[in-house]
Design a protein around this motif. Structure first.
Motif, PDB file in Angstrom:
ATOM      1  N   LYS A  49       0.829  -1.204   0.000  1.00 20.89           N
ATOM      2  CA  LYS A  49       0.000   0.000   0.000  1.00 20.89           C
ATOM      3  C   LYS A  49       0.865   1.257   0.000  1.00 20.89           C
ATOM      4  N   THR A  75       1.109   3.607  -3.339  1.00 19.33           N
ATOM      5  CA  THR A  75       0.602   4.968  -3.143  1.00 19.33           C
ATOM      6  C   THR A  75       1.652   6.000  -3.552  1.00 19.33           C
ATOM      7  N   ARG A  90       0.890   8.530  -6.708  1.00 20.82           N
ATOM      8  CA  ARG A  90       0.882   9.986  -6.493  1.00 20.82           C
ATOM      9  C   ARG A  90       1.898  10.685  -7.396  1.00 20.82           C
ATOM     10  N   SER A  95      -2.550  -2.207  -8.548  1.00 18.07           N
ATOM     11  CA  SER A  95      -2.695  -1.685  -7.186  1.00 18.07           C
ATOM     12  C   SER A  95      -4.135  -1.687  -6.702  1.00 18.07           C
ATOM     13  N   VAL A 122      -4.466   0.149  -2.425  1.00 17.88           N
ATOM     14  CA  VAL A 122      -4.448   1.569  -2.072  1.00 17.88           C
ATOM     15  C   VAL A 122      -5.856   2.047  -1.736  1.00 17.88           C
ATOM     16  N   LYS A 123      -5.926   3.201  -1.107  1.00 15.14           N
ATOM     17  CA  LYS A 123      -7.221   3.793  -0.785  1.00 15.14           C
ATOM     18  C   LYS A 123      -7.966   4.159  -2.057  1.00 15.14           C
ATOM     19  N   VAL A 169      -7.087   7.593  -3.665  1.00 17.36           N
ATOM     20  CA  VAL A 169      -5.855   7.622  -4.457  1.00 17.36           C
ATOM     21  C   VAL A 169      -6.080   6.945  -5.805  1.00 17.36           C
ATOM     22  N   TYR A 170      -6.735   5.797  -5.755  1.00 17.74           N
ATOM     23  CA  TYR A 170      -7.035   5.050  -6.986  1.00 17.74           C
ATOM     24  C   TYR A 170      -7.879   5.895  -7.935  1.00 17.74           C
TER      25      TYR A 170
END
Length: 329
Positions: free
Chosen positions: A144, A148, A152, A213, A217-218, A221-222
């Motif tokens: 994660k 992330t 980003r 991912s 990931v949250k 973010v995705y």
């Protein structure tokens, strides 16, 4: 001193990174903040995936080194390293507290990665993930954290690309619709089309990373990366449409100019025939008058045809310009 890095080697499908370039060319970087220049070279052990990065800052004659010891690799294109170097407290090693400078990371990626879907400089803005603690891919929360970081990085880079391309498209609208600079517009649209495909090629790797991912990931973010990828694809379609529209409009304008020259040529031919008849002797004048009458009728027909074609091209030109306005709204 010791640092730990997890590098993502851009892949389109799941693949364990392997060294494909064990003899990289030395490079000189000029974009490392706070340094006039940075000379890099590398020695590689292809079998173990270990390598040593040698660097020299500015005009300094002393060469320092960072030892990269391979720890593990994953199917999703990630490769972990232990970094060991002297405590020189220089700009390059200071940056390793949180990340690897994008140009250094770019150079290291060249050991594993071929730039097949984008120009070589297109992925140089990504910073490599770095930590003061050793992280194992199987540990809780590590995928994660790493996913992330790189997502980003892509969001920041692709968002900037989107803003740049949007500004170029708006500029294209201005020089065509307001300044009527069609030839300049065609050239600008051609470059814009190339830039769009360059960014789209890089976005293909971001899409691959995003797919791998999905459950790591949250959702925020995705979704942020997913959103910019969708907007980039829509913008690419707009740029391609603008390119096609402008080329059609410009070709139509050239066609109208050609028609005008054609009409002028016909009129000039008729005038020269009249002059020739007026200076001819009596024996040939009657025959030339008959020929002139035929020529005038033929010229009238051709002029009408060319005029109709010019009117048609003018209508098409207006249509494509209206289309361009709709595209760049």
């Amino acid at each position: 001193m010791v640092r730990y890095a997890i590098l993502w080697i851009p892949v389109l499908v799941e693949y364990v990174p392997e060294i494909i370039n064990d003899n990289p060319e030395p490079v000189e970087l000029s974009d490392v903040p706070g340094m006039p220049s940075c000379h890099l070279r590398c020695s590689v052990d292809k079998q173990t995936k270990n390598f040593t990065l040698y660097y020299r800052l500015g005009n300094d004659s002393q060469e320092n080194k960072i030892e990269f010891t391979h720890l593990e690799s994953t199917q999703s294109g990630f490769i972990s390293y232990k970094l060991e170097f002297e405590d020189t407290n220089d700009r390059l090693t200071t940056n390793l507290l949180s990340s690897i400078h994008h140009s250094v990371y770019h150079y290291v990626k060249g050991l594993f990665h071929q730039h097949a879907f984008h120009d070589e400089e297109c992925d140089s803005l990504l910073k490599g993930f770095c930590s003061t603690n050793q992280l194992k891919w199987g540990d809780n929360g590590v995928p994660k954290k790493v996913f992330t970081h790189y997502i980003r990085e892509y969001i920041e880079k692709l968002t900037e690309s989107y803003r740049t391309l949007s500004a170029q498209l708006a500029f294209l609208q201005d020089i065509v619709n307001n300044k009527k600079q069609y030839k300049t517009g065609v050239n600008k649209s051609s470059q814009l089309k190339k830039d769009c495909f360059r960014v789209t090629g890089e976005a293909a790797y971001a899409t691959s990373l995003l797919r791998m991912s999905r459950f790591s990931v949250k959702s925020k973010v995705y979704n942020n990366l997913s959103d910019i990828l969708i907007r980039l694809e829509m913008l690419r379609e707009q740029c391609v449409d603008a390119y096609n529209t402008l080329n059609n409009a410009y070709n139509n304008r050239l066609g109208r100019i050609g028609i005008r020259f054609g009409i002028a040529s016909i009129v000039l031919t008729a005038v020269l025939e009249v002059i020739h008849i007026c200076t001819a002797d009596n024996e040939t004048s009657k025959k030339q008058l008959i020929l002139l009458d035929r020529l005038v009728k033929q010229n009238d027909t051709e002029i009408r045809n060319l005029t109709n074609r010019a009117d048609s091209l003018a209508e098409q030109n207006e249509l494509v310009l209206r289309s361009l306005k709709e595209i760049v709204k």
